[in-house]
Motif scaffolding. Sequence first.
Motif, PDB file in Angstrom:
ATOM      1  N   ALA A   7      77.047 -14.612  44.151  1.00  0.00           N
ATOM      2  CA  ALA A   7      78.184 -15.524  44.123  1.00  0.00           C
ATOM      3  C   ALA A   7      78.437 -16.078  42.739  1.00  0.00           C
ATOM      4  CB  ALA A   7      77.955 -16.680  45.101  1.00  0.00           C
ATOM      5  N   GLY A   8      77.514 -15.963  41.823  1.00  0.00           N
ATOM      6  CA  GLY A   8      77.691 -16.506  40.483  1.00  0.00           C
ATOM      7  C   GLY A   8      76.403 -17.108  40.000  1.00  0.00           C
ATOM      8  N   GLU A  11      75.994 -20.751  41.538  1.00  0.00           N
ATOM      9  CA  GLU A  11      76.655 -20.956  42.832  1.00  0.00           C
ATOM     10  C   GLU A  11      75.674 -20.655  43.954  1.00  0.00           C
ATOM     11  OE1 GLU A  11      80.103 -18.574  44.999  1.00  0.00           O
ATOM     12  OE2 GLU A  11      80.813 -19.665  43.226  1.00  0.00           O
ATOM     13  N   ARG A  14      75.968 -20.742  50.815  1.00  0.00           N
ATOM     14  CA  ARG A  14      75.700 -21.570  51.992  1.00  0.00           C
ATOM     15  C   ARG A  14      75.643 -20.652  53.217  1.00  0.00           C
ATOM     16  NH1 ARG A  14      76.504 -26.840  51.212  1.00  0.00           N
ATOM     17  NH2 ARG A  14      74.928 -26.922  52.844  1.00  0.00           N
ATOM     18  N   GLY A  38      81.607 -28.771  47.593  1.00  0.00           N
ATOM     19  CA  GLY A  38      81.557 -27.308  47.664  1.00  0.00           C
ATOM     20  C   GLY A  38      82.553 -26.675  48.607  1.00  0.00           C
ATOM     21  N   SER A  40      85.682 -25.550  47.992  1.00  0.00           N
ATOM     22  CA  SER A  40      86.296 -24.371  47.385  1.00  0.00           C
ATOM     23  C   SER A  40      85.295 -23.235  47.243  1.00  0.00           C
ATOM     24  CB  SER A  40      86.884 -24.735  46.020  1.00  0.00           C
ATOM     25  OG  SER A  40      87.902 -25.698  46.157  1.00  0.00           O
ATOM     26  N   THR A  41      84.060 -23.583  46.904  1.00  0.00           N
ATOM     27  CA  THR A  41      83.026 -22.552  46.775  1.00  0.00           C
ATOM     28  C   THR A  41      82.801 -21.850  48.108  1.00  0.00           C
ATOM     29  OG1 THR A  41      81.945 -23.784  45.017  1.00  0.00           O
ATOM     30  CG2 THR A  41      80.617 -22.132  46.154  1.00  0.00           C
ATOM     31  N   ARG A  44      85.685 -19.577  48.905  1.00  0.00           N
ATOM     32  CA  ARG A  44      85.655 -18.375  48.074  1.00  0.00           C
ATOM     33  C   ARG A  44      84.638 -17.365  48.619  1.00  0.00           C
ATOM     34  NH1 ARG A  44      85.389 -20.946  43.791  1.00  0.00           N
ATOM     35  NH2 ARG A  44      83.171 -20.891  43.385  1.00  0.00           N
ATOM     36  N   GLN A  45      83.499 -17.873  49.064  1.00  0.00           N
ATOM     37  CA  GLN A  45      82.478 -16.991  49.627  1.00  0.00           C
ATOM     38  C   GLN A  45      82.934 -16.408  50.969  1.00  0.00           C
ATOM     39  OE1 GLN A  45      79.035 -19.490  49.822  1.00  0.00           O
ATOM     40  NE2 GLN A  45      78.823 -19.654  47.600  1.00  0.00           N
ATOM     41  N   ARG A  48      85.656 -13.684  50.560  1.00  0.00           N
ATOM     42  CA  ARG A  48      85.368 -12.546  49.696  1.00  0.00           C
ATOM     43  C   ARG A  48      85.688 -11.241  50.429  1.00  0.00           C
ATOM     44  NH1 ARG A  48      80.910 -14.153  47.885  1.00  0.00           N
ATOM     45  NH2 ARG A  48      81.699 -14.865  45.890  1.00  0.00           N
ATOM     46  N   VAL A 211      73.438 -28.750  42.790  1.00  0.00           N
ATOM     47  CA  VAL A 211      73.711 -27.635  41.881  1.00  0.00           C
ATOM     48  C   VAL A 211      73.390 -28.022  40.451  1.00  0.00           C
ATOM     49  CG1 VAL A 211      75.554 -26.183  40.937  1.00  0.00           C
ATOM     50  CG2 VAL A 211      75.428 -26.588  43.396  1.00  0.00           C
TER      51      VAL A 211
END
Length: 926
Positions: A7-8, A11, A14, A38, A40-41, A44-45, A48, A211
């Motif tokens: 994921a980065g 990052e 979850r 988190g 937006s994170t 994004r995950q 994907r 994080v």
Amino acid sequence: MGRKTQAGPYELVRAGLLERLERAVPRIAGLWAPAGFGKSTLLRQWMRGERRLAVCDCTGLHDDLGLARRLFASMAGIVSGDSARTEELLENGGLSVARRVDAALEAWRAVEGGTVIFENAHALAGSDSSLRLLAHLLSGLAPGRRVAIASRVDLRLPLTRLAPPHEIAVLRAADFAFTAGEIAQAFDLDPGGPQVRRILEATGGWPAAVVLLRQSDDWSFEGLHDYAVHEVVGSLDAPLGAALFAYAVVPDATPEDVATACGQAALAALESYAGEAPFVARDLDGRLRLHPLLAALLARGANERRDALLASLAAAYERTQAYERAAQLHAARGDREAAARALAQHTFALDLRPSPAYVGVLRCLDRVHVMAWPALWSAASLQRLYCVDTAVLLDEAESVRRTMSPSAAPRERFWVAFVHALLLGEAGRMEAASAAADELVARFGAAGDPSAARARFLRALVIARLGQIAEAEAIFTALLPAISGMDSLAAGVFLSLGADVARARGERALEREFLDRAAAFARRGDPPNVYALILAESAFGAWLGGDDERFARTAAELANVASEHGVRGFAYFGAAASGRSAQPQPADVPRFVVYGRLIAASSFDGKAQALELERALESAAECGLPFAEVLAAVALAACDPLARERALERAASAAQRCVSAPLREGVEAVAHGRDGGMLAPLLARFSWAREYVAPLELAFSSGSVRAHGRELRLPERESELLFALATRREPAPRARLASMLWPELDERAARNALSVCLHRLRAHAGEDAVQRDGDGYRLGSGVRVDLWELERAMALARSNLPLHPRERAIMERYAQALLSEPPQRMAQWEWFESVARRLDALRNEVTHRLAVDALERGEAAVALAYAQSIVSYDPLDEPARELAIRASLALGDRAAAKRQYRQYRELLLAEMQCEPPAALREMVYA
């Protein structure tokens, strides 16, 4: 969940939350959590691999049209078909907002599949129209479409009414918080060890803090503070340290600030450091930002160094005539005199509003410094207008005019004269304001003078309020080409065109359009007091036109803006609009005292009502406001038979001073016992106690139509057309009506069918039943619609507890009528589904308000019956469950309260996988 993931680099995946979403397969996902959790994170995950993805960032949106535009632009990769046509409709300023929003809805429903994410949806929380549009979007999901909403606050959307519960997933802050097990996995630590416990205690599971800690590699956690001291500050070289210090202590620091204070080498070192260090990052706009922890460490104990840097930088900016920036820096180090001197030398163009930086410095200056500089006093007075007593500002204006230097620049003289004339008008001294405006035009109104547009605007504003509407309109119209790009002046022009010109002619749709345009300009940067003025005018216009939904919505927004920004000039008006008892105060704007008295009087009875209207009439006459005088006199004539003749004479006299034929005709119609024309909605406000047989009555609750008190049986298609028109107060475009009723026909055939149906409908229901309005049609002014009257009753009752007996009787009657479902023939109309939801929502709101009212009056058994009727319709309605529990407890039946709680908890766990609020459990088991 390892140290590094796909994921980065920083990052954390979850896995638990992702598994929960993938198992639920929701069509609607709501992520309600504060910043840094988190959201937006996770999205994004989760998304994907999604190829047809649109992200609609809601930041800065204030209304449904803005949301529609932003959404359509973001869906370029999903929407196909005639997208150019939709874009053209959205940008067509000649169409109503409703029609343009409908175009976006049609495009939304036209294409199947795809995923849409609404980012920063908390920006919509203050806009009822945006939330309603979002609800319409969610209730009309095309097959295969899924939606995710990320918001810092719970938007309280009725998701279970918009989609089946099994298609909904909601994650809140508690769901996002890291557990001890997740932290142990993220940091490769023993789940039962002390380090995990210390990290959890320090971060509270807040994802952003977890994080950041994980990036620091300091798992022993002696504190982020110690890490930053030893690993960041201690390793800086001199140029970089100087640049970081400048960024830490200079307000709103820019690269130019760093280069001026520290040199280009330091700036280059900072730019390089920002590319590799986690404690310096770039915003979305590209500006550098220091982590607050690092900025605090650099500034600690360095006050002398800070002040020296700010003084040196301010002097450098003064040498280059960047006076506004110099003033900011002087103010930051506490030198108000130097800040005032520098700010007074800054000249902003007359066609632009002051910048936020200018206003920020102005607000921190002492009054003695502001009064010493005419330009600063003028700008400060415009910021303080409606926030303090206008008489105080007028005294200051006289003082500034007496003490102003003979050598003062023309710009300063104009602004002082402009503000003085404006204050006279706002204080209700209209004749003096008119003379001052005439003098202003004589001195500054010549062609080519940069002040001419504002001078002519002020004169038009004053004469419009004095009733010279045609002349004022001509001036405003001539100004329109000249105000392109002048947002502040444009807001004023459109405000007066709506509130003073269109309103006095009874042009309701045009009034709303102008006021909405004024609000759009004001939202671009006008101070809150100007926006509050526009809201107050919009609220009164809605009340005067009988649009209670808009009235309640706008009055509520006005209350929020006034409370947040200390705008006191509309306090009495706001109290009257919300049904609260209050008395006018010195800071209240006089004309809004008149408007407030009118609104307050509409909820009174007998002598109290007549007395309040007498006060409104005299206040309007004292302020020199003939239109307001007409309104007060007509209302008094409607409710007090003893004062009728005298009041109508006053109304006729005042109407003669207004260049408005519809107003004079309305007064004449009232005098002859007719419906009052443009004054009909006002008369309705003061006629509740009298029986009134309308020429046409429509009841959505029963599907019936009555003409002059008798049932009127219409052919099916004519009946459908009549009810379609009754779904909205504003005109319905021909194209929309044709497509609603004849979707199977092509456009030309549908329009022909509409024309034939309209002709037949008028033959059966009367020529005045339907009226042409531009390119659309609306119901005649005398038509009564139960849906509108119920919405009006709800708007008036929203802030009143306990309810007025008259309001309670109206709401009880409608609650009973809404118990039965609309006739089956209506349910078969293709467009009726949204109306059915609207009726359902009203039924719930009416019943809920009656239940709360009964509980407040001590009638717990009545409240329980109302609450149970809501629960039987919607078992997941949390407010109704709470009311049922409170009513049961008030009756002394704790066992029944516990049953209600257990039933609600079981439903929530089964359908939403969540628990009831802790406060509800404490209420039952305390």
